[in-house]
Every structure is written in C-alpha cells, then in structure tokens.
Design a protein around this motif. Sequence first.
Motif, PDB file in Angstrom:
ATOM      1  N   LYS A   2       0.832  -1.199   0.000  1.00 60.71           N
ATOM      2  CA  LYS A   2       0.000   0.000   0.000  1.00 60.71           C
ATOM      3  C   LYS A   2       0.867   1.249   0.000  1.00 60.71           C
ATOM      4  CE  LYS A   2      -0.597   0.951   4.904  1.00 60.71           C
ATOM      5  NZ  LYS A   2      -0.714   2.344   5.150  1.00 60.71           N
ATOM      6  N   ASN A   3       0.312   2.350  -0.545  1.00 64.16           N
ATOM      7  CA  ASN A   3       1.006   3.629  -0.469  1.00 64.16           C
ATOM      8  C   ASN A   3       1.015   4.082   0.972  1.00 64.16           C
ATOM      9  OD1 ASN A   3       1.199   3.557  -3.206  1.00 64.16           O
ATOM     10  ND2 ASN A   3      -0.220   5.230  -3.577  1.00 64.16           N
ATOM     11  N   ILE A   4       2.150   4.629   1.400  1.00 69.85           N
ATOM     12  CA  ILE A   4       2.194   5.125   2.765  1.00 69.85           C
ATOM     13  C   ILE A   4       1.720   6.570   2.790  1.00 69.85           C
ATOM     14  CG2 ILE A   4       3.983   3.529   3.504  1.00 69.85           C
ATOM     15  CD1 ILE A   4       5.979   5.757   3.330  1.00 69.85           C
ATOM     16  N   ARG A  25       9.313  16.386  -2.165  1.00 67.48           N
ATOM     17  CA  ARG A  25       9.469  15.742  -3.478  1.00 67.48           C
ATOM     18  C   ARG A  25      10.064  14.337  -3.339  1.00 67.48           C
ATOM     19  NH1 ARG A  25      13.375  18.704  -5.546  1.00 67.48           N
ATOM     20  NH2 ARG A  25      14.925  17.100  -5.191  1.00 67.48           N
ATOM     21  N   CYS A  26      11.136  14.223  -2.558  1.00 69.99           N
ATOM     22  CA  CYS A  26      11.791  12.913  -2.404  1.00 69.99           C
ATOM     23  C   CYS A  26      10.896  11.888  -1.728  1.00 69.99           C
ATOM     24  CB  CYS A  26      13.086  13.069  -1.626  1.00 69.99           C
ATOM     25  SG  CYS A  26      14.378  13.841  -2.614  1.00 69.99           S
ATOM     26  N   LEU A  27      10.200  12.306  -0.679  1.00 71.20           N
ATOM     27  CA  LEU A  27       9.300  11.361  -0.004  1.00 71.20           C
ATOM     28  C   LEU A  27       8.194  10.891  -0.932  1.00 71.20           C
ATOM     29  CD1 LEU A  27       9.042  13.041   3.504  1.00 71.20           C
ATOM     30  CD2 LEU A  27      10.141  10.856   2.970  1.00 71.20           C
ATOM     31  N   HIS A  28       7.656  11.814  -1.712  1.00 65.44           N
ATOM     32  CA  HIS A  28       6.585  11.441  -2.638  1.00 65.44           C
ATOM     33  C   HIS A  28       7.106  10.505  -3.735  1.00 65.44           C
ATOM     34  CE1 HIS A  28       3.914  12.497  -6.223  1.00 65.44           C
ATOM     35  NE2 HIS A  28       3.275  11.598  -5.499  1.00 65.44           N
ATOM     36  N   LEU A  29       8.200  10.885  -4.368  1.00 67.32           N
ATOM     37  CA  LEU A  29       8.695  10.109  -5.506  1.00 67.32           C
ATOM     38  C   LEU A  29       9.378   8.803  -5.101  1.00 67.32           C
ATOM     39  CD1 LEU A  29      10.088  12.977  -7.767  1.00 67.32           C
ATOM     40  CD2 LEU A  29       7.908  11.756  -7.978  1.00 67.32           C
ATOM     41  N   GLN A  30      10.184   8.841  -4.052  1.00 68.07           N
ATOM     42  CA  GLN A  30      10.936   7.641  -3.688  1.00 68.07           C
ATOM     43  C   GLN A  30      10.107   6.622  -2.927  1.00 68.07           C
ATOM     44  OE1 GLN A  30      14.608   8.864  -1.814  1.00 68.07           O
ATOM     45  NE2 GLN A  30      15.192  10.091  -3.574  1.00 68.07           N
ATOM     46  N   LEU A  31       9.114   7.099  -2.175  1.00 67.69           N
ATOM     47  CA  LEU A  31       8.279   6.169  -1.403  1.00 67.69           C
ATOM     48  C   LEU A  31       6.889   5.999  -2.011  1.00 67.69           C
ATOM     49  CD1 LEU A  31       9.095   7.365   2.232  1.00 67.69           C
ATOM     50  CD2 LEU A  31      10.210   5.574   0.896  1.00 67.69           C
ATOM     51  N   ASN A  32       6.632   6.721  -3.099  1.00 67.30           N
ATOM     52  CA  ASN A  32       5.302   6.742  -3.687  1.00 67.30           C
ATOM     53  C   ASN A  32       4.259   7.052  -2.608  1.00 67.30           C
ATOM     54  OD1 ASN A  32       3.448   6.624  -5.767  1.00 67.30           O
ATOM     55  ND2 ASN A  32       3.035   4.448  -5.440  1.00 67.30           N
ATOM     56  N   ALA A  33       4.587   8.043  -1.786  1.00 70.12           N
ATOM     57  CA  ALA A  33       3.778   8.358  -0.607  1.00 70.12           C
ATOM     58  C   ALA A  33       2.713   9.408  -0.898  1.00 70.12           C
ATOM     59  CB  ALA A  33       4.691   8.860   0.508  1.00 70.12           C
ATOM     60  N   GLU A  34       1.659   9.319  -0.122  1.00 75.01           N
ATOM     61  CA  GLU A  34       0.622  10.353  -0.112  1.00 75.01           C
ATOM     62  C   GLU A  34       1.047  11.378   0.939  1.00 75.01           C
ATOM     63  OE1 GLU A  34      -3.971  10.777   1.343  1.00 75.01           O
ATOM     64  OE2 GLU A  34      -3.401   8.911   0.343  1.00 75.01           O
ATOM     65  N   ILE A  35       1.316  12.609   0.498  1.00 76.07           N
ATOM     66  CA  ILE A  35       1.874  13.634   1.371  1.00 76.07           C
ATOM     67  C   ILE A  35       0.793  14.602   1.850  1.00 76.07           C
ATOM     68  CG2 ILE A  35       3.555  15.513   1.570  1.00 76.07           C
ATOM     69  CD1 ILE A  35       4.872  12.767   1.096  1.00 76.07           C
ATOM     70  N   HIS A  36       0.719  14.761   3.180  1.00 79.63           N
ATOM     71  CA  HIS A  36      -0.163  15.744   3.813  1.00 79.63           C
ATOM     72  C   HIS A  36       0.733  16.736   4.546  1.00 79.63           C
ATOM     73  CE1 HIS A  36      -4.178  13.546   3.681  1.00 79.63           C
ATOM     74  NE2 HIS A  36      -3.318  12.768   3.027  1.00 79.63           N
ATOM     75  N   ASN A 123      19.175  18.833  -2.562  1.00 75.49           N
ATOM     76  CA  ASN A 123      19.251  17.626  -3.386  1.00 75.49           C
ATOM     77  C   ASN A 123      19.495  16.384  -2.533  1.00 75.49           C
ATOM     78  OD1 ASN A 123      19.105  18.864  -6.081  1.00 75.49           O
ATOM     79  ND2 ASN A 123      21.020  19.836  -5.454  1.00 75.49           N
ATOM     80  N   PRO A 124      18.528  16.005  -1.698  1.00 76.10           N
ATOM     81  CA  PRO A 124      18.731  14.789  -0.900  1.00 76.10           C
ATOM     82  C   PRO A 124      18.846  13.571  -1.815  1.00 76.10           C
ATOM     83  CG  PRO A 124      16.514  15.685  -0.589  1.00 76.10           C
ATOM     84  CD  PRO A 124      17.242  16.620  -1.488  1.00 76.10           C
ATOM     85  N   VAL A 125      19.648  12.601  -1.389  1.00 76.90           N
ATOM     86  CA  VAL A 125      19.911  11.422  -2.215  1.00 76.90           C
ATOM     87  C   VAL A 125      19.472  10.168  -1.472  1.00 76.90           C
ATOM     88  CG1 VAL A 125      21.721  10.058  -3.334  1.00 76.90           C
ATOM     89  CG2 VAL A 125      21.881  12.556  -3.293  1.00 76.90           C
ATOM     90  N   ASN A 126      18.636   9.374  -2.132  1.00 76.58           N
ATOM     91  CA  ASN A 126      18.227   8.097  -1.561  1.00 76.58           C
ATOM     92  C   ASN A 126      19.413   7.147  -1.638  1.00 76.58           C
ATOM     93  OD1 ASN A 126      16.641   6.055  -0.530  1.00 76.58           O
ATOM     94  ND2 ASN A 126      15.881   5.458  -2.535  1.00 76.58           N
ATOM     95  N   ILE A 127      19.942   6.760  -0.481  1.00 76.68           N
ATOM     96  CA  ILE A 127      21.112   5.881  -0.428  1.00 76.68           C
ATOM     97  C   ILE A 127      20.699   4.423  -0.563  1.00 76.68           C
ATOM     98  CG2 ILE A 127      23.029   5.077   1.029  1.00 76.68           C
ATOM     99  CD1 ILE A 127      23.398   7.911   0.012  1.00 76.68           C
TER     100      ILE A 127
END
Length: 144
Positions: A2-4, A25-36, A123-127
């Motif tokens: 499920k999307n977080i 942006r990173c949380l949305h794109l990298q985790l496919n998250a629903e952002i509030h 520019n945070p980077v997903n490690i």
Amino acid sequence: MKNIKIAIFRFSSIGDILLTTPVVRCLHLQLNAEIHYFTKAAFVSLLDTNPHIHKIHIFHSIKTARETFFDNSFDMVVDLHKNLRSRFVTLGFYKKIISYQNYVFVNEPMQGIHIVDHSDAVNPVNISFLSIPGNLDMSIVDNH
C-alpha cells in the motif's frame, strides 16, 4: 504494497517552508507516498501548487491539528518544525524518522528502513532501503 501516508509539519517561516520542498518531493517520488502538509493559513499559497503534496492541513490550534492528525491514520511523521506545538500534535504517534549527522532514516513499519543522504538539503539522495520484514522500530544509541 500500500502507499504510505506521510504527515509533514512546518507551520511557519517562508524560507523554511520553501526549503522543505525537496524533502516533500523525495518522499513522494521515492516512497510513492501520499503527502499531507500541516502549516499556517498564511503559508498555504507557497505549497498549494506543489504536485507532490496531496493535501494541506491548516494549523489553527494544537487541538484541531491533533484531531485532524489522528483522524487521518498516518504511517509516518516528518516533523520539520520540531517545536512544542508540533510535538504535542503528534504525541502518542509511534512511527519514526531519525536525523543523524547528514542522514535521515525513515522507518517503514513492517518493511524496513530508508536511508537518505541529506548533506545537501536541496538535493537529498536516496542511499538505500534496508529490507527488514517485521521491523517495528529503530534507534541510534552512542553513534551505533
């Protein structure tokens, strides 16, 4: 999977709110998250056209923000305000994000931990994602 659903808190200060957008942006794109995003009414116009934010919650009081927060069943909290107001809103929430040195560790309950290099805030980077099935918590003690 499920999307977080992630709640982000930054109530004020134009520059500080703008500096949170790479995190959003990173949380949305990298985790496919629903952002509030929780902020004061005066700052909504800075965020309302951001394609990575699904809903903006206007902070009127701790009581109403707390009700909204718990009514939405969030999976994760990113408290970018880190003051008493934001802590009171999330009091009793047990999922976790930890900042340590230049890294952010994001606990995805029952799945694992995301590691993000935040040394360049723009520019945070997903490690990496550490897959840990059944993971419920994380901590850093004495630099370990």
